[in-house]
Design an enzyme around this catalytic site. Structure first.
Site, PDB file in Angstrom:
ATOM      1  N   HIS A  38      55.068  57.499  12.610  1.00  0.00           N
ATOM      2  CA  HIS A  38      56.324  57.051  13.195  1.00  0.00           C
ATOM      3  C   HIS A  38      57.318  58.213  13.104  1.00  0.00           C
ATOM      4  O   HIS A  38      57.265  59.006  12.160  1.00  0.00           O
ATOM      5  CB  HIS A  38      56.848  55.840  12.421  1.00  0.00           C
ATOM      6  CG  HIS A  38      58.241  55.453  12.776  1.00  0.00           C
ATOM      7  ND1 HIS A  38      58.600  55.134  14.059  1.00  0.00           N
ATOM      8  CD2 HIS A  38      59.372  55.360  12.024  1.00  0.00           C
ATOM      9  CE1 HIS A  38      59.895  54.842  14.075  1.00  0.00           C
ATOM     10  NE2 HIS A  38      60.387  54.977  12.863  1.00  0.00           N
ATOM     11  N   CYS A  65      59.603  49.692  13.024  1.00  0.00           N
ATOM     12  CA  CYS A  65      59.006  51.023  12.894  1.00  0.00           C
ATOM     13  C   CYS A  65      57.534  50.959  12.501  1.00  0.00           C
ATOM     14  O   CYS A  65      56.767  51.864  12.800  1.00  0.00           O
ATOM     15  CB  CYS A  65      59.784  51.826  11.861  1.00  0.00           C
ATOM     16  SG  CYS A  65      61.561  51.674  12.075  1.00  0.00           S
ATOM     17  N   ASN A 124      63.867  57.588  19.221  1.00  0.00           N
ATOM     18  CA  ASN A 124      63.039  56.756  18.341  1.00  0.00           C
ATOM     19  C   ASN A 124      63.118  55.315  18.836  1.00  0.00           C
ATOM     20  O   ASN A 124      64.134  54.659  18.689  1.00  0.00           O
ATOM     21  CB  ASN A 124      63.582  56.899  16.907  1.00  0.00           C
ATOM     22  CG  ASN A 124      63.081  55.825  15.957  1.00  0.00           C
ATOM     23  OD1 ASN A 124      62.242  54.996  16.306  1.00  0.00           O
ATOM     24  ND2 ASN A 124      63.612  55.830  14.737  1.00  0.00           N
TER      25      ASN A 124
END
Lengths: 76, 352
Positions: free
Chosen positions: B269, B121, B300
């Site tokens: 993010h 991430c 994601n």
């Protein structure tokens, strides 16, 4: 305020009978997805944004704790 | 750790997403939710559409496709690339490095430096930091930073913590030397004590995959998952993000004598919609300055969400923007960066 919170819990979890006297977390009645949904609906109902640091299981264990939570986060 | 750089810039970003789009509502029977809960969570968490790579497609395939698109459209020349950084948690193989495979597939020159970084991430910021450091070398003038993850094969379809959110994708970011002497500032932090908050227990050398590790078992929340699958302790990750990231951003801005009004966009993010709204609220930043629409449109894809966020939301901007970038997650790792983004040579999303 208390009644609004009760109604939101009832609406989300109609299977919980005694909202006044249930330990939602200790009794395994609410999980993290329930909590996320409740936070979102409390935010909307009281026009607040509950602080992320306050989104802890203990703040959702009882109705009283939830009332204190929304008060602490600015609900009138 | 505070870091600063000068004389470097991002000159182009391309995101590659698989054509295959999965809708949350088509998968709700996989999860231990009522239909009503599902529809509420769709709104609150941003569960909607995600892009999933076809079986057998790996991270390098998405990157190769994107790089060839840039070569074919004269947006980048092979011989210009002095360094190739591949940031992924889903390498094609344990060995060789995926960057070496790409080097071969793309026909890049021998006089180059290529390496992989295992990050998720926060991988875009880690990759940028590494690219900026490489550009301090006189011989390195242009770096291709590749972020890619095809993590879907490692996510249980019956894990409601992860499956509705995670998507596959890749991005190519060209980072190069700049005549502009504007400084770039970053802050990065690590907490390895909580490294297992996001993990895949089996499949590495610690616990090799076996028929037993492939067996799905039900956890206390009703998710079915095998040891070969990704595990995310959602509550811990949520608390980590809300406790650590706002402070990091506030302190970084304060140290630079900047206010939130000085920042055009907060490009973060995107783990899920709820978490980002809470982050925006905590920072006191309006939702239009902190775009929050990648998870619901693409899923994601870990380190790919920040470049996708830029391509999706800032494509039509033709002026210099002051951005605050922030990535956070697996590791645990969190980093924030303030940089100026000049109009890019290319900024686009293409389908694989």
């Amino acid at each position: 305020m208390r009644d609004t919170i009760k109604k939101i819990i009832q609406d989300n979890r109609p299977d919980i009978d005694d909202i006044e006297n249930t330990a939602f977390i200790d009794d395994g009645m609410l999980d993290s997805f329930d909590i996320v949904t409740l936070v979102s609906e409390f935010d909307k109902a009281f026009n607040i944004s509950i602080d992320g640091a306050d989104i802890t299981p203990e703040n959702f264990n009882t109705l009283d704790n939830m009332v204190n939570l929304v008060k602490k986060n600015g609900a009138k | 750790m505070r870091l600063s750089f000068q004389g470097k810039k991002i000159s182009g970003i391309l995101t590659v997403v698989p054509k295959n789009e999965i809708n949350f509502e088509d998968e709700i029977d996989n999860y231990n939710f009522t239909k009503k809960q599902c529809m509420k969570l769709k709104l609150v968490m941003g569960y909607d559409k995600k892009r999933i790579a076809p079986y057998g497609v790996c991270s390098s395939d998405l990157c190769e496709y994107g790089m060839n698109y840039l070569f074919d459209n004269n947006l980048l020349k092979r011989e210009e690339i002095d360094a190739l950084i591949m940031v992924t948690q889903s390498p094609d193989y344990f060995m060789p490095a995926t960057s070496n495979i790409l080097h071969g597939k793309l026909g890049l020159k021998e006089d180059i430096i290529c390496f992989d970084i295992s990050q998720g991430c926060c991988g875009f910021l880690i990759g940028l930091i590494q690219a900026f450091m490489l550009l301090d070398q006189p011989e390195i003038k242009k770096v291709a930073l590749l972020n890619a993850d095809v993590i879907s094969p490692k996510v249980s379809k019956r894990d409601r913590n992860s499956a509705p959110l995670l998507g596959d994708g890749a991005s190519i970011t060209i980072v190069e030397k700049s005549d502009n002497n504007e400084k770039i500032y970053a802050d990065i932090k690590f907490d390895g004590k909580n490294a297992m908050c996001l993990n895949i227990p089996a499949g590495g050398f610690r616990m090799p995959s076996t028929p037993e590790t492939a067996m799905e078992k039900e956890d206390e929340a009703g998710n079915f998952r095998a040891l070969d699958h990704l595990v995310m302790k959602g509550d811990d990750v949520f608390n980590f993000v809300l406790n650590k990231v706002p402070n990091q951003i506030e302190e970084l801005l304060k140290s630079l004598n900047l206010t939130k009004n000085d920042i055009d966009y907060f490009i973060c993010h995107q783990p899920n919609k709820f978490m980002l709204q809470k982050l925006a609220d905590k920072l006191g930043v309006s939702y239009d300055k902190l775009p929050n629409n990648i998870v619901e449109n693409f899923g994601n894809a870990s380190g790919v969400t920040i470049p996708t966020n830029i391509c999706y939301n800032l494509k039509n901007t033709d002026k210099k923007l002051k951005l605050l970038l922030s990535g956070f997650g697996v590791g645990l790792t969190w980093a924030s960066m303030v940089l100026d983004l000049e109009p890019l040579k290319f900024i686009d999303i293409i389908e694989f």
